[in-house]
Design a protein around this motif. Structure first.
Motif, PDB file in Angstrom:
ATOM      1  N   CYS A   6      30.697  31.237  15.963  1.00 53.24           N
ATOM      2  CA  CYS A   6      31.288  30.288  16.913  1.00 53.24           C
ATOM      3  C   CYS A   6      32.208  29.348  16.144  1.00 53.24           C
ATOM      4  O   CYS A   6      31.827  28.790  15.112  1.00 53.24           O
ATOM      5  N   THR A  51      33.968  31.662  25.611  1.00 55.64           N
ATOM      6  CA  THR A  51      35.006  30.662  25.358  1.00 55.64           C
ATOM      7  C   THR A  51      34.792  29.427  26.222  1.00 55.64           C
ATOM      8  O   THR A  51      34.159  29.497  27.282  1.00 55.64           O
ATOM      9  N   VAL A  77      29.380  27.593  22.902  1.00 59.80           N
ATOM     10  CA  VAL A  77      30.778  27.174  22.805  1.00 59.80           C
ATOM     11  C   VAL A  77      30.966  25.763  23.351  1.00 59.80           C
ATOM     12  O   VAL A  77      31.785  24.990  22.837  1.00 59.80           O
TER      13      VAL A  77
END
Length: 346
Positions: A6, A51, A77
C-alpha cells in the motif's frame, strides 16, 4: 497486509491513472477532478487492487477489487490517506458515499452528519460537528430565539444580497447570515465574511456567522458514486443532503424556524436547489420563504454579473450593483488582486 503493498502518491503516472480508472469503472464509479493524494494497494504482481483519493479534506473514489473484498483493502488505502493527511497537518476529514457504504466508513471512525436516499456525508477527526454545534448553541443563548437564516456565498457581496437580508430581517426577530466557508470562490472566504459583516452592520437584528465545514457546497460535492450524474440529478442530490444537514445542525442549534432564499430566474441548478429546500425543510421543522431578487437596469443583481463586469473592466457600472463596502474593497490591494485574477481568467 500479507501479499499486498500500500502506498500514497501525489500524482498518478499514466499507467496508474488508467489502472485506477478501470478499477473504479468496474465498481460503478468514475475518476473525477485532480486529487491531492491517491492511495493504491498492489498485489504481488503490482496490479492495483484497491484505491482511494483525497481532494482537500474530502476522501473520495474508494474502490477495491471484488475478489479481495474480504482482505480489508478499502480500509488499508483509506488509512494510508489519513496518515498522509496528518503528516500535512490535516486532521479533520469528510467522505460522501453511498448509503450501503456508510457502515464500512463507520468502522474506520467516521461519524454520520447527514443522509438521504442517495448519499451520506460523514466526518472524522477534530474539531468536529459537536464542537461547532456548541458554538452555535452559545450564539442562541446569547441572542435568543426564535430566529431565521439564509445561507449565502457572497462572491462578492452585492446590493442583491443586501436587499434579501434587509427584507428577511424585517420579517424575523433575529436573522442569521450564514456565509459559506468553503474557499472555492474567487473572493476569499475571510474577505467575503468581512464584506457581509461590514455591509450589514447597520441592521440591528442581523448576525453574520461562518458555515464552518457544514454547508454542502456544489464546488466540493462529488459525483463519482452517483448512478445518474446528469446536472439536475447531481444538484438534487447535493440539495437534499444540504437541507438535511441544515435541519439537523443549524436549525435546532440556533432556534431557526425559517430559511430564506432568493428567487432564481437565471440558474436552473439554483432554482432546482430552492425547490428541493421547499420540498424537504418544512417536513423537518423549518419553513422556507423565497424573496424576489433585486434588479438593476432591468436585470437581477447577481454576483456572477458583477464578476463578469470586473473581468471585462466595466468598473463604471459597478456602483449600481455593489454596496459601498464592496466598492471600497475593490480599491484595496486584496480587491485589486481578485480583480486581476478575474481578468486573467477571461
Amino acid at each position: 497486509m500479507f501479499g499486498f503493498n500500500c502506498r500514497v502518491t501525489r500524482k498518478l503516472c499514466g499507467y496508474e491513472r488508467r489502472a485506477v480508472e478501470g478499477l473504479l469503472e468496474r465498481s460503478g464509479l468514475v475518476f473525477e477532478g485532480s486529487p491531492d493524494y491517491t492511495a493504491v494497494a498492489e498485489d504481488c504482481d503490482e496490479n492495483i487492487v484497491a484505491t482511494a483519493s483525497l481532494s482537500g479534506s474530502v476522501i473520495k473514489m474508494v474502490a477495491a477489487d471484488p475478489r479481495w473484498q474480504e482482505a480489508g483493502l478499502s480500509g488499508a488505502v483509506i488509512s494510508a490517506l489519513m496518515r498522509a493527511a496528518r503528516e500535512d497537518g490535516l486532521y479533520h476529514l469528510f467522505v460522501y458515499t453511498k448509503p450501503e457504504m456508510a457502515e464500512r466508513f463507520a468502522g474506520l471512525g467516521f461519524r454520520e452528519l447527514a443522509a438521504s436516499s442517495r448519499s451520506v456525508l460523514m466526518e472524522c477527526g477534530a474539531p468536529g460537528v459537536e464542537d461547532y454545534r456548541r458554538s452555535l448553541e452559545a450564539l442562541r443563548r446569547e441572542n435568543g430565539a426564535p430566529a431565521a437564516a439564509a445561507v449565502m456565498n457572497c462572491n462578492p457581496f452585492t446590493l442583491g444580497h443586501r436587499y434579501l437580508i434587509e427584507e428577511a430581517a424585517k420579517r424575523s426577530p433575529l436573522f442569521y447570515v450564514i456565509v459559506v466557508e468553503e474557499d472555492a470562490s474567487v473572493f476569499p472566504f475571510a474577505d467575503r465574511l468581512e464584506l457581509v459583516r461590514g455591509g450589514t452592520a447597520d441592521i440591528a437584528n442581523v448576525r453574520v456567522i461562518s458555515s464552518s465545514h457544514y454547508a454542502v457546497s456544489a464546488a466540493t460535492f462529488p459525483t463519482y458514486f452517483l448512478k445518474d450524474r446528469g446536472e439536475s440529478s447531481v444538484a438534487r442530490a447535493q440539495a437534499e443532503l444540504d437541507a438535511r444537514l441544515f435541519a439537523s445542525l443549524f436549525a435546532p442549534s440556533l432556534g431557526l424556524e425559517r430559511r430564506f432564499v432568493g428567487t432564481e430566474p437565471l440558474s436552473f441548478v439554483t432554482a432546482l436547489y430552492n425547490s428541493v429546500l421547499k420540498e424537504t425543510l418544512p417536513g423537518l421543522g423549518c419553513e422556507v420563504t423565497e424573496i424576489s431578487r433585486a434588479a438593476s437596469g432591468g436585470e437581477v443583481i447577481s454576483a456572477s454579473r458583477v464578476r463578469a463586469m470586473i473581468a471585462a473592466g466595466e468598473e463604471a457600472g459597478l456602483a449600481a450593483l455593489l454596496p459601498a463596502v464592496t466598492l471600497e474593497y475593490l480599491k484595496t490591494p486584496r480587491g485589486a488582486a481578485v480583480a486581476a485574477k478575474l481578468r486573467d481568467a477571461r
